[in-house]
Write a protein that holds these residues in place. Structure first.
Motif, PDB file in Angstrom:
ATOM      1  N   UNK A 108     -11.835  17.786  33.871  1.00 25.37           N
ATOM      2  CA  UNK A 108     -10.740  18.750  33.673  1.00 25.37           C
ATOM      3  C   UNK A 108     -11.227  19.928  32.824  1.00 25.37           C
ATOM      4  N   UNK A 109     -11.946  19.647  31.745  1.00 25.60           N
ATOM      5  CA  UNK A 109     -12.488  20.744  30.912  1.00 25.60           C
ATOM      6  C   UNK A 109     -13.410  21.624  31.760  1.00 25.60           C
ATOM      7  N   UNK A 110     -14.234  21.003  32.587  1.00 17.03           N
ATOM      8  CA  UNK A 110     -15.138  21.771  33.474  1.00 17.03           C
ATOM      9  C   UNK A 110     -14.338  22.714  34.374  1.00 17.03           C
ATOM     10  N   UNK A 111     -13.284  22.176  35.028  1.00 17.71           N
ATOM     11  CA  UNK A 111     -12.510  23.015  35.955  1.00 17.71           C
ATOM     12  C   UNK A 111     -11.762  24.123  35.230  1.00 17.71           C
ATOM     13  N   UNK A 112     -11.391  23.895  33.964  1.00 16.48           N
ATOM     14  CA  UNK A 112     -10.730  24.951  33.189  1.00 16.48           C
ATOM     15  C   UNK A 112     -11.714  26.041  32.770  1.00 16.48           C
ATOM     16  N   UNK A 113     -12.992  25.706  32.727  1.00 21.06           N
ATOM     17  CA  UNK A 113     -13.987  26.607  32.134  1.00 21.06           C
ATOM     18  C   UNK A 113     -14.556  27.588  33.163  1.00 21.06           C
ATOM     19  N   UNK A 114     -15.252  28.618  32.656  1.00 21.54           N
ATOM     20  CA  UNK A 114     -15.888  29.594  33.540  1.00 21.54           C
ATOM     21  C   UNK A 114     -17.036  28.991  34.335  1.00 21.54           C
ATOM     22  N   UNK A 115     -17.540  27.829  33.920  1.00 17.12           N
ATOM     23  CA  UNK A 115     -18.599  27.167  34.697  1.00 17.12           C
ATOM     24  C   UNK A 115     -18.114  26.829  36.100  1.00 17.12           C
ATOM     25  N   UNK A 116     -16.798  26.697  36.258  1.00 19.28           N
ATOM     26  CA  UNK A 116     -16.213  26.386  37.576  1.00 19.28           C
ATOM     27  C   UNK A 116     -15.602  27.642  38.207  1.00 19.28           C
ATOM     28  N   UNK A 117     -16.149  28.821  37.857  1.00 16.62           N
ATOM     29  CA  UNK A 117     -15.551  30.102  38.251  1.00 16.62           C
ATOM     30  C   UNK A 117     -15.444  30.339  39.752  1.00 16.62           C
ATOM     31  N   UNK A 118     -16.203  29.599  40.572  1.00 17.29           N
ATOM     32  CA  UNK A 118     -16.110  29.788  42.034  1.00 17.29           C
ATOM     33  C   UNK A 118     -15.593  28.517  42.707  1.00 17.29           C
ATOM     34  N   UNK A 119     -14.926  27.677  41.912  1.00 20.64           N
ATOM     35  CA  UNK A 119     -14.382  26.421  42.439  1.00 20.64           C
ATOM     36  C   UNK A 119     -12.870  26.540  42.478  1.00 20.64           C
ATOM     37  N   UNK A 120     -12.300  26.532  43.656  1.00 18.96           N
ATOM     38  CA  UNK A 120     -10.834  26.564  43.757  1.00 18.96           C
ATOM     39  C   UNK A 120     -10.369  25.883  45.048  1.00 18.96           C
ATOM     40  N   UNK A 121      -9.144  25.387  44.999  1.00 19.70           N
ATOM     41  CA  UNK A 121      -8.553  24.732  46.176  1.00 19.70           C
ATOM     42  C   UNK A 121      -9.103  23.342  46.430  1.00 19.70           C
ATOM     43  N   UNK A 122      -9.863  22.805  45.479  1.00 18.95           N
ATOM     44  CA  UNK A 122     -10.564  21.535  45.711  1.00 18.95           C
ATOM     45  C   UNK A 122      -9.815  20.339  45.135  1.00 18.95           C
ATOM     46  N   UNK A 146      -9.016  35.085  33.634  1.00 20.47           N
ATOM     47  CA  UNK A 146      -9.865  33.990  34.153  1.00 20.47           C
ATOM     48  C   UNK A 146      -9.099  32.678  34.100  1.00 20.47           C
ATOM     49  N   UNK A 147      -7.903  32.689  34.652  1.00 18.95           N
ATOM     50  CA  UNK A 147      -7.037  31.512  34.509  1.00 18.95           C
ATOM     51  C   UNK A 147      -7.392  30.406  35.497  1.00 18.95           C
ATOM     52  N   UNK A 148      -7.133  29.185  35.049  1.00 19.99           N
ATOM     53  CA  UNK A 148      -7.408  28.002  35.879  1.00 19.99           C
ATOM     54  C   UNK A 148      -6.266  27.006  35.729  1.00 19.99           C
ATOM     55  N   UNK A 149      -5.769  26.537  36.873  1.00 22.96           N
ATOM     56  CA  UNK A 149      -4.728  25.507  36.883  1.00 22.96           C
ATOM     57  C   UNK A 149      -5.364  24.224  37.409  1.00 22.96           C
ATOM     58  N   UNK A 150      -5.150  23.127  36.691  1.00 20.63           N
ATOM     59  CA  UNK A 150      -5.626  21.818  37.164  1.00 20.63           C
ATOM     60  C   UNK A 150      -4.418  20.915  37.356  1.00 20.63           C
ATOM     61  N   UNK A 151      -4.193  20.525  38.606  1.00 17.65           N
ATOM     62  CA  UNK A 151      -3.112  19.592  38.915  1.00 17.65           C
ATOM     63  C   UNK A 151      -3.689  18.184  38.950  1.00 17.65           C
ATOM     64  N   UNK A 152      -2.988  17.246  38.308  1.00 22.52           N
ATOM     65  CA  UNK A 152      -3.487  15.875  38.323  1.00 22.52           C
ATOM     66  C   UNK A 152      -2.874  15.135  39.515  1.00 22.52           C
ATOM     67  N   UNK A 153      -3.742  14.754  40.440  1.00 25.80           N
ATOM     68  CA  UNK A 153      -3.319  14.021  41.626  1.00 25.80           C
ATOM     69  C   UNK A 153      -3.553  12.539  41.440  1.00 25.80           C
ATOM     70  N   UNK A 154      -3.875  11.847  42.517  1.00 27.61           N
ATOM     71  CA  UNK A 154      -4.191  10.419  42.426  1.00 27.61           C
ATOM     72  C   UNK A 154      -4.884   9.958  43.699  1.00 27.61           C
ATOM     73  N   UNK A 155      -5.886   9.100  43.531  1.00 25.46           N
ATOM     74  CA  UNK A 155      -6.554   8.500  44.689  1.00 25.46           C
ATOM     75  C   UNK A 155      -5.630   7.566  45.453  1.00 25.46           C
TER      76      UNK A 155
END
Ligand SMILES: NC(=O)c1ccc[n+]([C@@H]2O[C@H](COP(=O)([O-])OP(=O)(O)OC[C@H]3O[C@@H](n4cnc5c(N)ncnc54)[C@H](O)[C@@H]3O)[C@@H](O)[C@H]2O)c1
Length: 253
Positions: free
Chosen positions: A228-242, A138-147
Motif C-alpha cells: 500500500x505504501x508503494x502504491x501511494x508513493x511516486x515509485x508507483x507513478x506509472x501504476x494505475x487501474x491494477x 501526484x495523488x494515489x487512491x488505494x482501494x482494499x479488495x479481497x482475493x
C-alpha cells in the motif's frame, strides 16, 4: 519520520483496528500525516495517539462511510485545513463482524449494509475528497479488495460481490481520473490474521489456504502495508487501474 511519503497527507478509512490500524502506522512511518476516518470514534482516536506516540502525525475523525453528510463535512474540513489530499486508502469494510452462512440465508438488510459500506463507501469517500486529490499533483487512491472474489469463497456472498465491485470500480476510476494524474489501484489480500477474532474463516479453510499459497505461512497486517505504501508513493507513478494480489501466491492472475 521520513520516507517515501514524506510530507504527504493521506486519508485512511476504517483505521481503528486490524489492517487499517497497521496502514495508519506504516503510512505515518513513511513520512505522511495520516487522517483517520473511522466509525468507531474512540478506536480511531486511540490509533491516532499510537501514531503520535511513535513520532508520527495523525488526526482522527468519526466518519461512517455510509453517511454522505458526515463524509462531506469531514472531507471539506480536511481539504481546507491541509490544502490537498495526496493519498486515500479505502480500507473500511464490513468484514470481521460478518457471520458465514449460505447465500440464501443472508438477511436482505445485511446484504444492503455490506454493499453500502464496502462499495458505496469507497465511491462516496473518493468523490468527496476529489477536490483535495486534484490539488495534490501526484495523488494515489488505494482501494482494499479481497482475493475472496477470485477464490469464490463460500459463506459470505454479499462480501464477495462487494469486493468484486471494488475491483471494477478501481479500473473505471483509474480511467476517469488518469487524465488528471490521479492513480487508482486495488490491493487484494488473501487471508490476513489480525488482533481481531472473526468468524469468516474456519480452521479447515485456514489450513487449506495456507497450504495452497506459494509462501505457506499465515499473513499479518504488516504483509499488506508495504504494497500500500508503494502504491501511494511516486515509485508507483506509472501504476494505475491494477489489482495487486498480496497473498503469498495463493491465486495467480
Ligand atoms: N483480514 C483479512 O483476512 C482480509 C482479507 C482480504 C481483505 N481484507 C480487507 O481489508 C480491510 C481491513 O480488514 P480487517 O481485517 O482489518 O477488517 P476489520 O473488520 O477488523 O476492520 C474494519 C474497520 O472498518 C471500520 N468500519 C466498518 N464500517 C465502517 C463504516 N461504515 N464507516 C467507517 N468505518 C467503518 C471498523 O470500525 C473497523 O475499524 C477490509 O477492507 C477487508 O475487507 C481483509
Amino acid at each position: 519520520m521520513s520516507g517515501p511519503l514524506q510530507d504527504r497527507v493521506v486519508v485512511v478509512t476504517g483505521a481503528g483496528q486490524g489492517i487499517g490500524r497497521a496502514h495508519a502506522l506504516a503510512i505515518a512511518a513513511a513520512g505522511a500525516t495520516v487522517l483517520i476516518a473511522e466509525r468507531d470514534a474512540s478506536r480511531g482516536e486511540a490509533v491516532a495517539e499510537e501514531v503520535e506516540a511513535a513520532g508520527g502525525r495523525a488526526e482522527a475523525r468519526r466518519v461512517d462511510v455510509t453517511s454522505h453528510d458526515e463524509i462531506a463535512a469531514v472531507a471539506s474540513s480536511w481539504i481546507e485545513a491541509y490544502g490537498r489530499i495526496d493519498g486515500l486508502v479505502n480500507n473500511a469494510a464490513l468484514f470481521s463482524t460478518i457471520t458465514m452462512r449460505p447465500f440464501w440465508e443472508i438477511p436482505v438488510t445485511e446484504w444492503d449494509d455490506v454493499l453500502a459500506v464496502n462499495v458505496r463507501g469507497p465511491w462516496a469517500v473518493t468523490a468527496a475528497l476529489l477536490p483535495g486529490l486534484r490539488a495534490s499533483g501526484s495523488a494515489s487512491v488505494v482501494n482494499i479488495g479481497s482475493d475472496a472474489v477470485w477464490l469464490g469463497r463460500p459463506g459470505y456472498l454479499h462480501y464477495v460481490v462487494s469486493k468484486a465491485g471494488v475491483a471494477g470500480m478501481t479500473h473505471s476510476m483509474a480511467h476517469e481520473l488518469g487524465g488528471e494524474g490521479i492513480r487508482v489501484n486495488t490491493v487484494s489480500p488473501g487471508p490476513v490474521y489480525t488482533e481481531i477474532e472473526r468468524g469468516t474463516v474456519t480452521a479447515e479453510q485456514k489450513a487449506a489456504m495456507r497450504s495452497a499459497q506459494a509462501l505457506p505461512r499465515d499473513a499479518g497486517p504488516e504483509d499488506i502495508t508495504g504494497p500500500v505504501v508503494f502504491l501511494l508513493s511516486d515509485a508507483a507513478g506509472f501504476v494505475t487501474g491494477q489489482t495487486l494480489h498480496v497473498d503469498g501466491g495463493l491465486i495467480h492472475r
